[in-house]
Write an enzyme that holds these catalytic residues in place. Structure first.
Site, PDB file in Angstrom:
ATOM      1  N   CYS A 251       0.807  -1.354  -0.089  1.00 10.55           N
ATOM      2  CA  CYS A 251      -0.121   0.041  -0.058  1.00 10.55           C
ATOM      3  C   CYS A 251       0.629   1.164   0.040  1.00 10.55           C
ATOM      4  CB  CYS A 251      -0.841  -0.132   1.049  1.00 10.55           C
ATOM      5  SG  CYS A 251      -0.263  -0.104   2.965  1.00 10.55           S
TER       6      CYS A 251
ATOM      7  N   PHE B  45       7.172   2.680   3.487  1.00 16.84           N
ATOM      8  CA  PHE B  45       6.799   4.008   4.020  1.00 16.84           C
ATOM      9  C   PHE B  45       6.760   5.268   3.049  1.00 16.84           C
ATOM     10  CE2 PHE B  45       8.606   1.818   7.621  1.00 16.84           C
ATOM     11  CZ  PHE B  45       7.383   2.093   8.435  1.00 16.84           C
TER      12      PHE B  45
ATOM     13  N   TYR C 280       6.945   8.161   2.827  1.00 12.53           N
ATOM     14  CA  TYR C 280       8.180   9.280   2.931  1.00 12.53           C
ATOM     15  C   TYR C 280       9.467   9.093   2.014  1.00 12.53           C
ATOM     16  CZ  TYR C 280      11.467  12.561   4.905  1.00 12.53           C
ATOM     17  OH  TYR C 280      12.465  13.632   4.979  1.00 12.53           O
TER      18      TYR C 280
ATOM     19  N   TYR D  16       7.259  15.284   5.164  1.00  8.43           N
ATOM     20  CA  TYR D  16       5.599  15.340   6.146  1.00  8.43           C
ATOM     21  C   TYR D  16       5.359  16.682   5.990  1.00  8.43           C
ATOM     22  CZ  TYR D  16       7.717  10.877   7.958  1.00  8.43           C
ATOM     23  OH  TYR D  16       8.092   9.693   8.040  1.00  8.43           O
TER      24      TYR D  16
ATOM     25  N   HIS E 233      -2.461   1.645   7.535  1.00  8.20           N
ATOM     26  CA  HIS E 233      -2.811   1.416   6.042  1.00  8.20           C
ATOM     27  C   HIS E 233      -2.411   2.794   5.338  1.00  8.20           C
ATOM     28  CE1 HIS E 233      -4.272  -0.334   2.361  1.00  8.20           C
ATOM     29  NE2 HIS E 233      -5.297   0.313   2.276  1.00  8.20           N
TER      30      HIS E 233
ATOM     31  N   ASN F 270      -8.197   4.004  -1.860  1.00  5.21           N
ATOM     32  CA  ASN F 270      -7.765   2.779  -1.146  1.00  5.21           C
ATOM     33  C   ASN F 270      -7.164   2.357  -2.490  1.00  5.21           C
ATOM     34  OD1 ASN F 270      -7.391   0.719   0.508  1.00  5.21           O
ATOM     35  ND2 ASN F 270      -9.035   0.242   1.070  1.00  5.21           N
TER      36      ASN F 270
END
Ligand code: NAG
Ligand code: NAG
Ligand code: NAG
Length: 456
Positions: free
Chosen positions: A250, A294, A296, A339, A397, A422
């Site tokens: 994801c 992740f 980022y 971020y 998620h 999603n």
């Protein structure tokens, strides 16, 4: 700044099988990482093909202090920036160079030892992407190791819908509707957890959004009351719906969907790339394939350091494999990844709306509870309804934020919501989209949004 609560372990979309590596199992918080570090840096002058995995040949020491909230100062007095990356590691930008490393850990069986005062071999290069070097590092002062135990896997266990749970959700509230999904019936339970972000991704201490400042309140006044990148004056800037299947990817889907949408926005839809998530799953050393990663580090750092390739260069398989991306496929880059708010812990609802409208969709992450799997339509909020059959793990998620609005169908109780894409295919939710309560950090969705900016 004083009131900012920063330091919470948030993981995204990893799938942790305790016996196999996942999103790294390290659990290092802001408090664990801040302080004075000495990096041992290797020979410079390499390109991004440099392999740092077994680096053990340092040439020079470099001392740098990581201070609250995002200030770094080196031994020469140069000032720079740093951020924690979830609970996985940190990135530092100082003196025209970037340094990124995962925190050090050891895993044997289900026991994980985090050595947050040390790092695994990391990657450094200048801010133009040249002169790569590997580095190691340790804090000046030794810290105690942190030990935790991973929950065991439920191998062989099949998911079955809990009809009572669905009834309880639908009778207990009218904000959203729950249904039974035939495609989840008898699915391998571990696959399901992986699809929802993975076992390891649970947030133990929820990060709180940063307080909304006066200036942010002011900026909010010029924003539209509703906004949706799928329909801006009749144009859709969001790329097509995809299905990650049972791979814990994801983080790659949400990251690349952000870059795809932002290219569309920057070119007024004259360019509509679909980027290869399999390239991320197979080839990125900044993530852990189907075991997690992740936004980022992918939509941001990987897209800047290595670039993204088109889907045809490595079509999606939904499983781990050796890197098989067609060599010399053209690469597209992004830059200024961050971020939202500037560093880990600085995000809030206002900044998300301001940046969403100004720059485009962004990658967000939220906690998935068992009731979410049954979402069909409406404005989701966690109901607390208990699932009798399935020992569901709470996961985190990664998904794509594309818009916001307010549901006024109940005039006495209007509900602000986010619109989120999603990666579970068109048969789920509102055509793979869902809406979720906005302004209350529902399921932590307002705490760690990530954005980056495609280079045209
Ligand atoms: C880097 O080297 C390690 C062994 O030291 C190897 O396992 C890994 O596949 C290499 N990575 C790449 C991208 O070549
Ligand atoms: C990670 O560390 C934090 C703070 O040190 C702790 O509260 C949390 O329980 C830890 N998580 C795990 C999985 O051990
Ligand atoms: C962007 O595309 C739309 C739809 O094709 C068109 O109406 C609009 O004029 C374009 N905007 C610019 C600035 O070219």
């Amino acid at each position: 700044m004083g009131a900012l609560v920063v330091l919470v372990p948030v993981f995204v979309c990893l799938s942790v099988l305790s016996q196999v590596g996942a999103d790294t199992p390290a659990n290092c918080t802001y408090e664990d990482v801040k302080g004075t570090w000495v990096f041992q840096i290797g020979q410079e002058g390499y390109t991004n093909t440099l392999n740092c995995t077994s680096f053990n040949n340092p040439q020079v020491d470099y001392k740098v202090e990581l201070l609250f909230p995002d200030l770094a100062i080196d031994q020469f007095g140069n000032k720079g920036f740093w951020t924690l990356i979830y609970n996985q590691g940190f990135e530092l930008v100082i003196g025209g160079r970037k340094y990124f490393a995962f925190s050090k850990y050891k895993q044997s069986g289900s026991t994980v030892v985090s050595m947050c005062d040390q790092i695994l071999p990391g990657w450094s290069h200048d801010v133009l992407g040249h002169n790569w070097a590997c580095f190691l590092g340790a804090k000046n002062e030794r810290q105690k190791v942190k030990v935790h135990t991973d929950l065991p896997r439920l191998t062989g266990y099949k998911y079955q819908s809990d009809i009572e749970l669905i009834k309880t959700i639908n009778q207990g509230q009218n904000s959203w509707k729950a249904v039974q999904y035939p495609q989840f019936e008898n699915m391998d339970f571990e696959d399901m957890i992986r699809m929802a972000g993975g076992r390891k991704s649970r947030i133990h201490n929820k990060p709180s959004p940063a307080p909304i400042t006066q200036e942010q309140h002011q900026q909010l006044k010029s924003l539209p009351a509703e906004f949706d990148w799928r329909n801006v004056d009749g144009s859709n800037f969001v790329s097509p719906i995809r299905n990650q299947a049972s791979c814990g990817s994801c983080y790659a889907f949400s990251s690349l969907a952000m870059n795809e949408a932002r290219v569309r926005i920057l070119t007024n839809n004259t360019r509509q790339p679909v980027f290869s998530t399999q390239d991320i799953v197979e080839c990125s050393e900044y993530s852990q394939g189907c075991e997690g990663g992740f936004p980022y580090l992918i939509g941001g750092k990987y897209a800047e350091d290595f670039g993204l390739v088109e889907e045809s260069c490595n079509p999606y398989k939904g499983r781990d494999d050796a890197c098989s991306t067609v060599p010399n496929c053209p690469r597209e880059y992004s830059t200024r990844y961050e971020y939202v708010g500037g560093f880990y812990g600085a995000c809030n609802e206002a900044l998300m709306r301001i940046n969403l409208v100004k720059y485009g969709p962004m990658a967000v992450a939220f906690e998935v509870y068992n009731d979410f799997m049954h979402y069909k339509s409406g404005v989701y909020h966690h109901t607390g309804a208990v699932n009798k059959f399935n020992p569901f793990e709470i996961t985190n998620h990664a998904v794509l934020l594309v818009g916001y609005g307010t549901d006024t169908s109940d005039m006495n109780n209007p509900k602000d919501y986010w619109i989120v894409k999603n990666g579970w295919g068109t048969g789920w939710g509102e055509d793979d989209y869902f809406r979720i309560l906005r302004g209350v950090d529902e399921c932590s969705i307002e705490s760690i949004a990530v954005q980056s900016f495609p280079v045209m």
